[in-house]
Design an enzyme around this catalytic site. Structure first.
Site, mmCIF file in Angstrom:
data_model
loop_
_atom_site.group_PDB
_atom_site.id
_atom_site.type_symbol
_atom_site.label_atom_id
_atom_site.label_comp_id
_atom_site.label_asym_id
_atom_site.label_seq_id
_atom_site.Cartn_x
_atom_site.Cartn_y
_atom_site.Cartn_z
ATOM 1 N N LYS A 136 -8.420 0.420 -5.248
ATOM 2 C CA LYS A 136 -7.077 0.696 -5.684
ATOM 3 C C LYS A 136 -5.839 -0.374 -5.644
ATOM 4 O O LYS A 136 -4.464 -0.139 -5.457
ATOM 5 C CB LYS A 136 -6.564 1.710 -4.553
ATOM 6 C CG LYS A 136 -6.969 1.282 -3.232
ATOM 7 C CD LYS A 136 -6.207 2.048 -2.096
ATOM 8 C CE LYS A 136 -6.254 1.307 -0.891
ATOM 9 N NZ LYS A 136 -5.327 2.346 0.247
ATOM 10 N N LYS A 196 -6.747 5.244 -13.691
ATOM 11 C CA LYS A 196 -6.349 6.588 -13.315
ATOM 12 C C LYS A 196 -5.821 7.457 -14.570
ATOM 13 O O LYS A 196 -6.232 8.607 -14.628
ATOM 14 C CB LYS A 196 -4.933 6.583 -12.511
ATOM 15 C CG LYS A 196 -5.410 6.018 -11.010
ATOM 16 C CD LYS A 196 -6.362 6.774 -10.292
ATOM 17 C CE LYS A 196 -6.643 6.145 -9.069
ATOM 18 N NZ LYS A 196 -7.965 6.759 -8.434
ATOM 19 N N THR A 226 1.386 6.263 -10.570
ATOM 20 C CA THR A 226 1.410 5.142 -11.480
ATOM 21 C C THR A 226 1.308 5.476 -13.056
ATOM 22 O O THR A 226 1.680 4.826 -13.824
ATOM 23 C CB THR A 226 0.359 4.294 -11.119
ATOM 24 O OG1 THR A 226 0.784 2.961 -11.497
ATOM 25 C CG2 THR A 226 -0.952 4.741 -11.431
ATOM 26 N N LEU A 261 -21.914 4.328 -5.636
ATOM 27 C CA LEU A 261 -21.835 5.136 -6.733
ATOM 28 C C LEU A 261 -22.030 4.562 -8.137
ATOM 29 O O LEU A 261 -22.426 5.134 -9.151
ATOM 30 C CB LEU A 261 -20.547 5.980 -7.059
ATOM 31 C CG LEU A 261 -19.989 6.883 -5.876
ATOM 32 C CD1 LEU A 261 -18.773 7.587 -5.966
ATOM 33 C CD2 LEU A 261 -21.105 8.411 -5.877
ATOM 34 N N ARG A 312 10.870 4.798 -3.245
ATOM 35 C CA ARG A 312 9.641 5.602 -3.407
ATOM 36 C C ARG A 312 9.568 6.792 -2.665
ATOM 37 O O ARG A 312 10.726 7.073 -1.783
ATOM 38 C CB ARG A 312 8.591 4.564 -3.005
ATOM 39 C CG ARG A 312 8.340 3.255 -3.705
ATOM 40 C CD ARG A 312 7.854 3.545 -4.956
ATOM 41 N NE ARG A 312 7.541 2.060 -5.579
ATOM 42 C CZ ARG A 312 8.293 1.403 -6.337
ATOM 43 N NH1 ARG A 312 9.581 1.717 -6.410
ATOM 44 N NH2 ARG A 312 8.151 0.271 -6.663
ATOM 45 N N ARG A 367 9.144 -8.096 -6.804
ATOM 46 C CA ARG A 367 7.899 -8.399 -6.957
ATOM 47 C C ARG A 367 7.517 -8.017 -8.377
ATOM 48 O O ARG A 367 7.740 -6.827 -8.860
ATOM 49 C CB ARG A 367 6.951 -7.369 -6.050
ATOM 50 C CG ARG A 367 5.625 -7.863 -6.063
ATOM 51 C CD ARG A 367 4.751 -7.041 -5.026
ATOM 52 N NE ARG A 367 4.724 -5.475 -5.012
ATOM 53 C CZ ARG A 367 4.288 -4.742 -4.028
ATOM 54 N NH1 ARG A 367 3.591 -5.140 -3.173
ATOM 55 N NH2 ARG A 367 4.215 -3.276 -4.279
ATOM 56 N N TYR A 407 -5.839 -1.037 -12.754
ATOM 57 C CA TYR A 407 -5.957 0.004 -11.915
ATOM 58 C C TYR A 407 -5.357 1.099 -12.505
ATOM 59 O O TYR A 407 -5.896 2.164 -12.522
ATOM 60 C CB TYR A 407 -5.016 -0.341 -10.604
ATOM 61 C CG TYR A 407 -4.947 0.818 -9.748
ATOM 62 C CD1 TYR A 407 -5.958 1.474 -9.095
ATOM 63 C CD2 TYR A 407 -3.558 1.258 -9.536
ATOM 64 C CE1 TYR A 407 -5.713 2.644 -8.427
ATOM 65 C CE2 TYR A 407 -3.327 2.557 -9.042
ATOM 66 C CZ TYR A 407 -4.245 3.123 -8.216
ATOM 67 O OH TYR A 407 -3.979 4.241 -7.295
ATOM 68 N N PHE A 422 -12.671 10.437 -4.048
ATOM 69 C CA PHE A 422 -11.679 9.436 -3.626
ATOM 70 C C PHE A 422 -12.206 8.147 -3.973
ATOM 71 O O PHE A 422 -11.348 7.181 -4.078
ATOM 72 C CB PHE A 422 -11.592 9.408 -2.206
ATOM 73 C CG PHE A 422 -10.643 10.680 -1.658
ATOM 74 C CD1 PHE A 422 -9.330 10.911 -1.989
ATOM 75 C CD2 PHE A 422 -11.231 11.650 -1.028
ATOM 76 C CE1 PHE A 422 -8.686 12.137 -1.297
ATOM 77 C CE2 PHE A 422 -10.652 12.635 -0.418
ATOM 78 C CZ PHE A 422 -9.448 12.929 -0.807
ATOM 79 N N SER A 450 -2.604 9.161 -9.742
ATOM 80 C CA SER A 450 -1.422 8.542 -9.018
ATOM 81 C C SER A 450 -0.224 8.496 -9.722
ATOM 82 O O SER A 450 -0.143 8.903 -11.078
ATOM 83 C CB SER A 450 -1.867 7.041 -9.135
ATOM 84 O OG SER A 450 -0.757 6.332 -8.545
HETATM 85 N N1 UFG Z 1 7.502 -3.825 -0.737
HETATM 86 C C1 UFG Z 1 8.126 -4.635 -0.074
HETATM 87 N N2 UFG Z 1 7.490 -5.569 0.751
HETATM 88 C C2 UFG Z 1 6.326 -5.774 1.281
HETATM 89 C C3 UFG Z 1 5.439 -4.543 0.324
HETATM 90 C C4 UFG Z 1 6.033 -3.710 -0.313
HETATM 91 O O1 UFG Z 1 9.403 -4.797 -0.191
HETATM 92 O O2 UFG Z 1 5.850 -6.537 1.667
HETATM 93 C C5 UFG Z 1 8.271 -2.817 -1.428
HETATM 94 C C6 UFG Z 1 7.658 -2.872 -2.901
HETATM 95 O O3 UFG Z 1 8.310 -3.846 -3.655
HETATM 96 C C7 UFG Z 1 7.924 -1.428 -3.371
HETATM 97 C C8 UFG Z 1 7.929 -0.701 -1.838
HETATM 98 O O4 UFG Z 1 7.775 -1.666 -0.686
HETATM 99 O O5 UFG Z 1 9.469 -1.362 -3.671
HETATM 100 C C9 UFG Z 1 6.541 0.089 -2.085
HETATM 101 O O6 UFG Z 1 5.591 -0.653 -2.038
HETATM 102 P P1 UFG Z 1 4.108 -0.587 -2.058
HETATM 103 O O7 UFG Z 1 3.098 -1.651 -2.387
HETATM 104 O O8 UFG Z 1 3.809 0.019 -0.458
HETATM 105 O O9 UFG Z 1 3.716 0.729 -2.911
HETATM 106 P P2 UFG Z 1 3.820 0.742 -4.496
HETATM 107 O O10 UFG Z 1 4.762 1.720 -4.921
HETATM 108 O O11 UFG Z 1 4.143 -0.546 -5.295
HETATM 109 O O12 UFG Z 1 2.307 1.218 -5.042
HETATM 110 C C10 UFG Z 1 1.958 2.509 -4.617
HETATM 111 C C11 UFG Z 1 0.444 2.370 -4.514
HETATM 112 C C12 UFG Z 1 -0.342 1.910 -5.834
HETATM 113 C C13 UFG Z 1 0.153 2.785 -7.036
HETATM 114 C C14 UFG Z 1 1.574 2.818 -7.154
HETATM 115 C C15 UFG Z 1 2.158 3.602 -8.043
HETATM 116 O O13 UFG Z 1 -0.126 1.602 -3.566
HETATM 117 O O14 UFG Z 1 -1.672 2.087 -5.668
HETATM 118 O O15 UFG Z 1 2.308 3.371 -6.048
HETATM 119 O O16 UFG Z 1 3.613 3.507 -8.138
HETATM 120 F F1 UFG Z 1 -0.267 2.342 -8.076
#
Ligand code: UFG
Length: 335
Positions: free
Chosen positions: A85, A154, A127, A60, A231, A295, A150, A81, A125
């Site tokens: 990300k 959005k 986010t 695109l 989450r 993190r 990122y 989509f 998102s």
């Molecule tokens: N986590 C761990 N260990 C890991 C990976 C993640 O403990 O190895 C925890 C993170 O700290 C968080 C939870 O699991 O508390 C979820 O983490 P993700 O990375 O799966 O998802 P996020 O909520 O951080 O991110 C998601 C999307 C992003 C978006 C964000 C918006 O992946 O694209 O939600 O809040 F921006």
């Protein structure tokens, strides 16, 4: 029969949405540049639905190719989509993210305007809310300054679309996804993490499969029920279905305003430790994990208020966290 362009239609959420669209009788045209997907997903979609979508290997970012596509193909709506990300990567490569997520959105909207295509669904998102002051998060919660390029794409994306709905016949819905997880029940399509997964569920599944030695749980001192972050994990099949409902709403002019936003989540928050326990229960696999520091950039808790989506779209999530984790595990075993 309605014809729909699905950009990023071979990706994780895109492929599940194409399946649901075809099941509902839509004719689907996919644009995907395979940057985060593989061509065999096309055959998998075909084998699930007994129908092969049209596929165009177009990037695109190439405006001339986008123009050519719309010159040659008439569609009734677009579900967009295709985007990058990865939050961390976006901090390292902001310009790539703005070009890939904003530049391409502009090209698409320009062609839709030129060809008077008025129905547009945008992947947004949760986010955009950052760490919301109140939980569950409603659509009217304030948009917080983006924590990454990122997240900014959005927010800006939603604003661009809204501006265009103000000056044209465009009708658009932004779906603000919470945390999409899981895979199709056939285990033929799912999430394809490239390299070391950054997201929780792929990391959990790879740890259970022995690909990763140990899961790190990021943060155990959050002010939550067990100290780990919370989450709203939404099954990708439920999420996919929300797109079909949103698109139909626009096609049948059921929208209340030209630009609408809906939260798409389950409405329920789960902690990382709850996810681990649920995964262990449904799969019978013991997970090797350790508690480590938080993190950077992570928020404490986010889960959706889904009342508006329930009322306006008549949509609610049907599948449970257990369903999603079991499907993610079945998918992992095929990789
Ligand atoms: N986590 C761990 N260990 C890991 C990976 C993640 O403990 O190895 C925890 C993170 O700290 C968080 C939870 O699991 O508390 C979820 O983490 P993700 O990375 O799966 O998802 P996020 O909520 O951080 O991110 C998601 C999307 C992003 C978006 C964000 C918006 O992946 O694209 O939600 O809040 F921006």
């Amino acid at each position: 029969m309605n014809k729909v362009l699905v950009t990023g239609g071979l990706g994780f959420i895109g492929s599940h949405t194409v399946v649901e669209l075809q099941n509902e009788g839509f004719e689907v045209l996919i644009i995907d540049n395979l940057s985060n997907s593989t061509i065999d997903v096309l055959d998998k979609i075909t084998s699930i639905t007994n129908k092969k979508p049209s596929y165009f290997n177009i990037d695109l970012k190439n405006k001339a190719d986008v123009q050519h596509f719309f010159k040659e193909n008439k569609v009734d709506g677009v579900i967009h989509f295709a985007a990058s990300k990865a939050v961390g990567e976006s901090v390292e490569k902001p310009l790539e993210y703005y070009e890939n997520n904003i530049g391409t959105l502009v090209y698409l909207l320009q062609e839709m305007k030129a060809y008077k295509i008025t129905n547009f669904i945008f992947s947004s998102s949760c986010t955009v809310y950052g760490q919301a002051d109140e939980l569950p998060i409603t659509e009217s919660a304030p948009i917080k300054p983006a924590e990454s390029p990122y997240g900014n794409t959005k927010q800006i994306g939603e604003e661009i679309i809204k501006d265009v709905t103000n000056i044209s016949n465009l009708k658009a819905i932004a779906l603000r996804y919470f945390n999409p997880i899981g895979a199709h029940e056939s285990a033929k399509i799912g999430e394809l993490p490239i390299g070391v997964p950054q997201n929780l569920i792929p990391y959990v599944a790879q740890t259970a499969a022995g690909i990763r030695k140990e899961l790190s749980v990021f943060g155990s001192d959050y002010p939550t029920i067990d100290g780990t972050a919370v989450r709203d994990y939404i099954h990708v099949v439920d999420l996919a279905k929300a797109h079909i409902i949103a698109l139909s709403r626009l096609i049948h002019n059921k929208n209340k305003t030209a630009f609408e936003v809906f939260n798409i989540g389950t409405g329920k928050g789960n902690s990382v430790l709850e996810v681990i326990k649920s995964f262990e229960k449904v799969t019978g696999k013991k997970l090797n994990y350790k508690l480590v520091d938080r993190r950077e950039g992570d928020i404490t808790a986010a889960y959706a208020d889904t009342a508006v989506a329930n009322k306006e779209l008549g949509w609610s999530s049907k599948l449970t966290l257990d369903d999603a984790l079991l499907s993610a595990w079945k998918w992992q075993q095929t990789l």
